[in-house]
Design a protein around this motif. Structure first.
Motif, PDB file in Angstrom:
ATOM      1  N   LEU A   1      99.835  53.602  -9.701  1.00  0.00           N
ATOM      2  CA  LEU A   1     100.589  54.858  -9.638  1.00  0.00           C
ATOM      3  C   LEU A   1      99.645  56.038  -9.439  1.00  0.00           C
ATOM      4  O   LEU A   1      99.920  56.946  -8.642  1.00  0.00           O
ATOM      5  N   TYR A   2      98.511  56.031 -10.146  1.00  0.00           N
ATOM      6  CA  TYR A   2      97.508  57.075  -9.941  1.00  0.00           C
ATOM      7  C   TYR A   2      97.019  57.068  -8.493  1.00  0.00           C
ATOM      8  O   TYR A   2      96.829  58.121  -7.874  1.00  0.00           O
ATOM      9  N   ALA A   3      96.794  55.859  -7.959  1.00  0.00           N
ATOM     10  CA  ALA A   3      96.308  55.749  -6.586  1.00  0.00           C
ATOM     11  C   ALA A   3      97.321  56.312  -5.602  1.00  0.00           C
ATOM     12  O   ALA A   3      96.951  56.969  -4.620  1.00  0.00           O
ATOM     13  N   LEU A   4      98.605  56.067  -5.858  1.00  0.00           N
ATOM     14  CA  LEU A   4      99.642  56.570  -4.968  1.00  0.00           C
ATOM     15  C   LEU A   4      99.672  58.093  -4.952  1.00  0.00           C
ATOM     16  O   LEU A   4      99.791  58.717  -3.887  1.00  0.00           O
ATOM     17  N   ILE A   5      99.545  58.701  -6.120  1.00  0.00           N
ATOM     18  CA  ILE A   5      99.523  60.162  -6.190  1.00  0.00           C
ATOM     19  C   ILE A   5      98.231  60.708  -5.562  1.00  0.00           C
ATOM     20  O   ILE A   5      98.248  61.674  -4.796  1.00  0.00           O
ATOM     21  N   GLY A   6      97.115  60.055  -5.885  1.00  0.00           N
ATOM     22  CA  GLY A   6      95.847  60.489  -5.321  1.00  0.00           C
ATOM     23  C   GLY A   6      95.808  60.372  -3.809  1.00  0.00           C
ATOM     24  O   GLY A   6      95.134  61.155  -3.123  1.00  0.00           O
ATOM     25  N   LEU A   7      96.561  59.415  -3.279  1.00  0.00           N
ATOM     26  CA  LEU A   7      96.605  59.239  -1.835  1.00  0.00           C
ATOM     27  C   LEU A   7      97.148  60.471  -1.134  1.00  0.00           C
ATOM     28  O   LEU A   7      96.724  60.799  -0.015  1.00  0.00           O
ATOM     29  N   GLY A   8      98.091  61.158  -1.771  1.00  0.00           N
ATOM     30  CA  GLY A   8      98.608  62.390  -1.184  1.00  0.00           C
ATOM     31  C   GLY A   8      97.523  63.440  -1.017  1.00  0.00           C
ATOM     32  O   GLY A   8      97.463  64.139   0.015  1.00  0.00           O
ATOM     33  N   PHE A   9      96.641  63.555  -2.014  1.00  0.00           N
ATOM     34  CA  PHE A   9      95.517  64.481  -1.896  1.00  0.00           C
ATOM     35  C   PHE A   9      94.611  64.087  -0.729  1.00  0.00           C
ATOM     36  O   PHE A   9      94.152  64.940   0.042  1.00  0.00           O
ATOM     37  N   VAL A  10      94.330  62.782  -0.613  1.00  0.00           N
ATOM     38  CA  VAL A  10      93.422  62.298   0.432  1.00  0.00           C
ATOM     39  C   VAL A  10      93.992  62.563   1.815  1.00  0.00           C
ATOM     40  O   VAL A  10      93.268  62.988   2.731  1.00  0.00           O
ATOM     41  N   LEU A  11      95.292  62.321   2.004  1.00  0.00           N
ATOM     42  CA  LEU A  11      95.906  62.497   3.313  1.00  0.00           C
ATOM     43  C   LEU A  11      95.745  63.928   3.818  1.00  0.00           C
ATOM     44  O   LEU A  11      95.366  64.163   4.976  1.00  0.00           O
ATOM     45  N   ILE A  12      96.046  64.906   2.963  1.00  0.00           N
ATOM     46  CA  ILE A  12      95.940  66.308   3.369  1.00  0.00           C
ATOM     47  C   ILE A  12      94.491  66.675   3.644  1.00  0.00           C
ATOM     48  O   ILE A  12      94.170  67.359   4.625  1.00  0.00           O
ATOM     49  N   PHE A  13      93.579  66.196   2.795  1.00  0.00           N
ATOM     50  CA  PHE A  13      92.170  66.547   2.976  1.00  0.00           C
ATOM     51  C   PHE A  13      91.622  65.957   4.273  1.00  0.00           C
ATOM     52  O   PHE A  13      90.824  66.586   4.976  1.00  0.00           O
ATOM     53  N   LYS A  14      92.048  64.734   4.613  1.00  0.00           N
ATOM     54  CA  LYS A  14      91.555  64.097   5.832  1.00  0.00           C
ATOM     55  C   LYS A  14      91.993  64.854   7.078  1.00  0.00           C
ATOM     56  O   LYS A  14      91.299  64.848   8.098  1.00  0.00           O
ATOM     57  N   ALA A  15      93.153  65.501   7.010  1.00  0.00           N
ATOM     58  CA  ALA A  15      93.675  66.168   8.201  1.00  0.00           C
ATOM     59  C   ALA A  15      93.306  67.639   8.286  1.00  0.00           C
ATOM     60  O   ALA A  15      93.226  68.186   9.386  1.00  0.00           O
ATOM     61  N   SER A  16      93.096  68.292   7.145  1.00  0.00           N
ATOM     62  CA  SER A  16      92.850  69.731   7.189  1.00  0.00           C
ATOM     63  C   SER A  16      91.539  70.146   6.527  1.00  0.00           C
ATOM     64  O   SER A  16      91.126  71.297   6.645  1.00  0.00           O
ATOM     65  N   GLY A  17      90.895  69.203   5.818  1.00  0.00           N
ATOM     66  CA  GLY A  17      89.640  69.535   5.161  1.00  0.00           C
ATOM     67  C   GLY A  17      89.800  70.420   3.941  1.00  0.00           C
ATOM     68  O   GLY A  17      88.839  71.057   3.512  1.00  0.00           O
ATOM     69  N   VAL A  18      90.998  70.458   3.362  1.00  0.00           N
ATOM     70  CA  VAL A  18      91.233  71.284   2.181  1.00  0.00           C
ATOM     71  C   VAL A  18      91.874  70.435   1.097  1.00  0.00           C
ATOM     72  O   VAL A  18      92.667  69.528   1.381  1.00  0.00           O
ATOM     73  N   PHE A  19      91.511  70.726  -0.126  1.00  0.00           N
ATOM     74  CA  PHE A  19      92.114  70.020  -1.252  1.00  0.00           C
ATOM     75  C   PHE A  19      93.471  70.654  -1.546  1.00  0.00           C
ATOM     76  O   PHE A  19      93.561  71.853  -1.789  1.00  0.00           O
ATOM     77  N   ASN A  20      94.523  69.844  -1.510  1.00  0.00           N
ATOM     78  CA  ASN A  20      95.891  70.346  -1.599  1.00  0.00           C
ATOM     79  C   ASN A  20      96.365  70.416  -3.047  1.00  0.00           C
ATOM     80  O   ASN A  20      96.841  69.429  -3.606  1.00  0.00           O
ATOM     81  N   PHE A  21      96.271  71.604  -3.651  1.00  0.00           N
ATOM     82  CA  PHE A  21      96.738  71.764  -5.022  1.00  0.00           C
ATOM     83  C   PHE A  21      98.262  71.777  -5.114  1.00  0.00           C
ATOM     84  O   PHE A  21      98.807  71.802  -6.214  1.00  0.00           O
ATOM     85  N   ALA A  22      98.945  71.754  -3.989  1.00  0.00           N
ATOM     86  CA  ALA A  22     100.407  71.716  -4.015  1.00  0.00           C
ATOM     87  C   ALA A  22     100.953  70.300  -4.130  1.00  0.00           C
ATOM     88  O   ALA A  22     102.171  70.117  -4.195  1.00  0.00           O
ATOM     89  N   GLN A  23     100.080  69.287  -4.163  1.00  0.00           N
ATOM     90  CA  GLN A  23     100.566  67.908  -4.185  1.00  0.00           C
ATOM     91  C   GLN A  23     101.416  67.619  -5.419  1.00  0.00           C
ATOM     92  O   GLN A  23     102.442  66.942  -5.343  1.00  0.00           O
ATOM     93  N   GLY A  24     101.019  68.143  -6.571  1.00  0.00           N
ATOM     94  CA  GLY A  24     101.810  67.947  -7.780  1.00  0.00           C
ATOM     95  C   GLY A  24     103.191  68.566  -7.658  1.00  0.00           C
ATOM     96  O   GLY A  24     104.200  67.959  -8.065  1.00  0.00           O
ATOM     97  N   ALA A  25     103.260  69.765  -7.084  1.00  0.00           N
ATOM     98  CA  ALA A  25     104.556  70.414  -6.887  1.00  0.00           C
ATOM     99  C   ALA A  25     105.398  69.652  -5.876  1.00  0.00           C
ATOM    100  O   ALA A  25     106.634  69.596  -5.992  1.00  0.00           O
ATOM    101  N   MET A  26     104.764  69.051  -4.870  1.00  0.00           N
ATOM    102  CA  MET A  26     105.498  68.239  -3.901  1.00  0.00           C
ATOM    103  C   MET A  26     106.125  67.025  -4.575  1.00  0.00           C
ATOM    104  O   MET A  26     107.276  66.658  -4.297  1.00  0.00           O
TER     105      MET A  26
END
Length: 309
Positions: free
Chosen positions: A17-42
């Protein structure tokens, strides 16, 4: 030995479950180079959407089929994630191309607070439940090997299998599809990607949509286990050490990091907690992340970045 295996298995389930949530952070970072602090709100908004539409849709259409209600609610929630992805690209990212990473980071913080407020306005602030039919009863296995057998949560096992399947599909998507390769190119250099004909607006919509679907699945699993409430947005920040440990650019790293932290939390709480009065599970992941930041800041599978001047 049986108790150790039960604890280990529980840690692996939490780790997925942690990996699934963390994957959202990785996806955004891979495409935009920014750490997405909105992932939790998403994750929060996606879970709220699933919880409320699974109740509203049967009332609006006048039927009582729970499976159909869940399928329609998932479809509506996924559509909302698409609208959200398009809006982020159209009104935020399009105007911040080639800006500093700090600027993009602050933009995601603004998106996070906006989603928190929007979720409360649209869905209310009560605690909701999500019932997608995940089995709640425990299962005893290996009774012939261990006295009394091993106790396994079928709900955790189902959630882990769903998370593993989604992670596997995303790994294939990134490695073997043209869009996946385009996403990696955009992450490396926005200007270079544009120069070879890659449309940034299309890529960013796709990656935010994929991250939104990941957030939706994570929100459904989390909401089914613990209920949906506004603390979910901050609870998902417990996945931050996962991406620090595995590497911000690595999908396999998110998986391995999640499993390591899930197992480490459970084992340390059970075997070391009584020695120090408990509470290790709360801070274990962050201490481990701090160690990695000191000695291997790129994580286990992250790419070492060397700036030449």
């Amino acid at each position: 030995m049986g108790f150790f295996l039960e604890t280990l298995f529980g840690g692996l389930m939490s780790g997925m479950l942690y990996a699934l949530i963390g994957l959202g952070f990785v996806l955004i970072f891979k495409a935009s180079g920014v750490f997405n602090f909105a992932q939790g709100a998403m994750v929060l908004v996606a879970a709220l959407s699933m919880a409320r539409f699974s109740v509203w849709i049967p009332q609006w259409l006048g039927f009582e089929n729970k499976l159909l209600a869940n399928v329609l609610a998932f479809g509506v929630s996924a559509a909302l994630m698409f609208v959200f992805a398009w809006a982020v690209e159209r009104f935020v990212l399009r105007h911040l191309v080639n800006q500093e990473a700090t600027t993009l980071l602050m933009a995601t913080l603004g998106i996070s607070y906006f989603l928190d407020g929007l979720g409360q306005i649209a869905f209310g602030s009560s605690v909701y439940s999500i019932d997608v039919g995940m089995p709640k009863d425990p299962l005893f296995v290996l009774e012939s090997v261990f006295e009394g057998g091993l106790l396994i949560s079928l709900e955790d096992l189902t959630a882990a299998l769903v998370a593993a399947a989604l992670v596997a599909m995303l790994a294939v998507f990134f490695q073997y599809t043209g869009t996946g390769r385009a996403l990696r190119a955009v992450a490396d250099d926005h200007q270079a990607a544009q120069s070879v004909g890659i449309a940034l607006n299309r890529i960013w919509v796709i990656v935010w949509l994929v991250a939104g679907i990941v957030a939706l699945v994570a929100g459904i699993i989390w909401g089914s286990k613990f209920g949906v409430q506004f603390t979910l947005a901050t609870a998902t920040l417990r996945a931050l050490p996962v991406v620090i440990l595995g590497g911000l650019t690595s999908v396999p790293g998110a998986i391995i990091g999640g499993l390591i932290i899930g197992v480490g939390e459970k084992l340390s709480e059970v075997y070391l907690g009584p020695m120090v009065g408990g509470g290790i599970e709360i801070w274990f992941a962050y201490v481990l992340a701090l160690v990695f930041l000191l000695f291997r800041p790129q994580g286990l599978f992250g790419e070492k970045i060397i700036d030449r001047v």
